[in-house]
Motif scaffolding. Structure first.
Motif, short mmCIF file in Angstrom:
data_model
loop_
_atom_site.label_atom_id
_atom_site.label_comp_id
_atom_site.label_asym_id
_atom_site.label_seq_id
_atom_site.Cartn_x
_atom_site.Cartn_y
_atom_site.Cartn_z
N SER A 27 0.81 -1.22 0.00
CA SER A 27 0.00 0.00 0.00
C SER A 27 0.84 1.27 0.00
O SER A 27 0.37 2.33 -0.42
CB SER A 27 -0.95 0.01 1.20
N PHE A 62 -6.05 -6.56 4.18
CA PHE A 62 -6.54 -5.26 3.74
C PHE A 62 -7.56 -4.62 4.67
O PHE A 62 -8.71 -5.03 4.69
CB PHE A 62 -7.17 -5.37 2.36
N ALA A 64 -9.97 -1.31 5.14
CA ALA A 64 -10.72 -0.62 4.08
C ALA A 64 -9.89 0.45 3.38
O ALA A 64 -10.02 0.66 2.19
CB ALA A 64 -11.97 0.01 4.67
N GLU A 66 -6.96 0.44 2.43
CA GLU A 66 -5.93 -0.06 1.54
C GLU A 66 -6.52 -0.74 0.31
O GLU A 66 -5.95 -1.68 -0.23
CB GLU A 66 -4.97 -0.98 2.31
N LYS A 67 -7.63 -0.25 -0.15
CA LYS A 67 -8.27 -0.80 -1.33
C LYS A 67 -7.41 -0.63 -2.58
O LYS A 67 -7.53 -1.39 -3.54
CB LYS A 67 -9.64 -0.16 -1.55
N THR A 68 -6.54 0.37 -2.58
CA THR A 68 -5.68 0.54 -3.74
C THR A 68 -4.74 -0.65 -3.89
O THR A 68 -4.45 -1.09 -5.00
CB THR A 68 -4.84 1.83 -3.63
N GLU A 70 -5.41 -3.72 -2.82
CA GLU A 70 -6.24 -4.85 -3.24
C GLU A 70 -6.47 -4.80 -4.75
O GLU A 70 -6.43 -5.82 -5.44
CB GLU A 70 -7.57 -4.82 -2.49
N ALA A 71 -6.68 -3.59 -5.27
CA ALA A 71 -6.90 -3.43 -6.71
C ALA A 71 -5.66 -3.82 -7.50
O ALA A 71 -5.76 -4.41 -8.58
CB ALA A 71 -7.30 -1.99 -7.01
#
Length: 235
Positions: A27, A62, A64, A66-68, A70-71
């Motif tokens: 992240s 992850f 919330a 750190e969604k970048t 996960e993507a």
């Protein structure tokens, strides 16, 4: 022309104990990438010796925010950028307006003594570009000397992952050294947030550092702001 950001990530996959895995804290790269991408900046990822970039398993849990990250994991095009990175020795610092050292404990091993990373950092800094690091990325600044022989960190305000945070995440017995202490020994004026793991960024001219993973977005935003101030980005 849009500013060109050079991201530096680690090649080291484990602590001294090979059973204890580490690598890039994903992240810290992805939050910064998103900030720079949103501003239309050109971006390149390199590593000390080139090639594959291991990911710290701890960074793949992850929350919330750190969604970048996960993507990135679910995007083959983005993950391919970490599959075969250029090596530092092949980089011409004149091509870049800023360098951004991402962390993860792997950086403690292969950042400090890499002479090409030191060269890149020195040349960008002395050309009025931005030198930045987040979390353990500041290991890459420890041994960099400027052309006059002085240490980059000497007399400058910085932050980075603290010794207290190392203890709280239970890796103080695994890490090869105390980077907070090492930075102070090199003359840095080290600062940290009042609370561990809180976002915290320090800007000392064109030297910008963030304390921990939660600081990556804020650190990248400060990089963009300073680039605009020094005339190396669109205001």
């Amino acid at each position: 022309m849009s500013p060109h950001i050079l991201h530096v990530v680690t090649n080291t996959a484990h602590f001294d104990d090979p059973s204890e895995k580490t690598g890039l804290w994903l992240s810290e790269l992805t939050h910064a990438w998103e900030v720079f991408e949103g501003r239309g900046f050109e971006q390149t990822i390199i590593s000390p010796v080139g090639g594959y970039v291991p990911l710290d398993p701890r960074s793949l849990k992850f929350p919330a925010k750190e969604k970048t990250a996960e993507a990135w994991l679910s995007g083959p095009a983005k993950m391919s950028l970490l599959g075969d990175t250029p090596r530092a020795a092949d980089v011409d610092a004149a091509d870049y307006d800023a360098v951004y050292f991402a962390g993860g404990h792997g950086a403690m091993y292969d950042f400090p003594d890499n002479v090409d990373l030191q060269r890149i950092t020195r040349e960008i800094f002395e050309a009025s570009g931005v030198v930045s690091a987040v979390c353990h990325g500041y290991c890459g600044l420890l041994n960099t000397r400027l052309s006059d022989g002085s240490l980059l960190l000497d007399g400058r305000e910085i932050t980075g992952f603290s010794w207290l945070e190392e203890k709280l995440v239970l890796v103080d017995k695994l890490v090869p050294y105390d980077v907070e202490k090492q930075s102070k020994e090199r003359g840095a004026s080290y600062r940290k947030a009042k609370l561990p793991f809180a976002p915290f960024t320090v800007a000392d001219g064109t030297l910008i550092t963030g304390q921990n993973p939660a600081s990556a977005k804020e650190t990248a935003e400060r990089v963009a702001e300073v680039l605009a101030t020094v005339g190396r980005a669109d205001a």
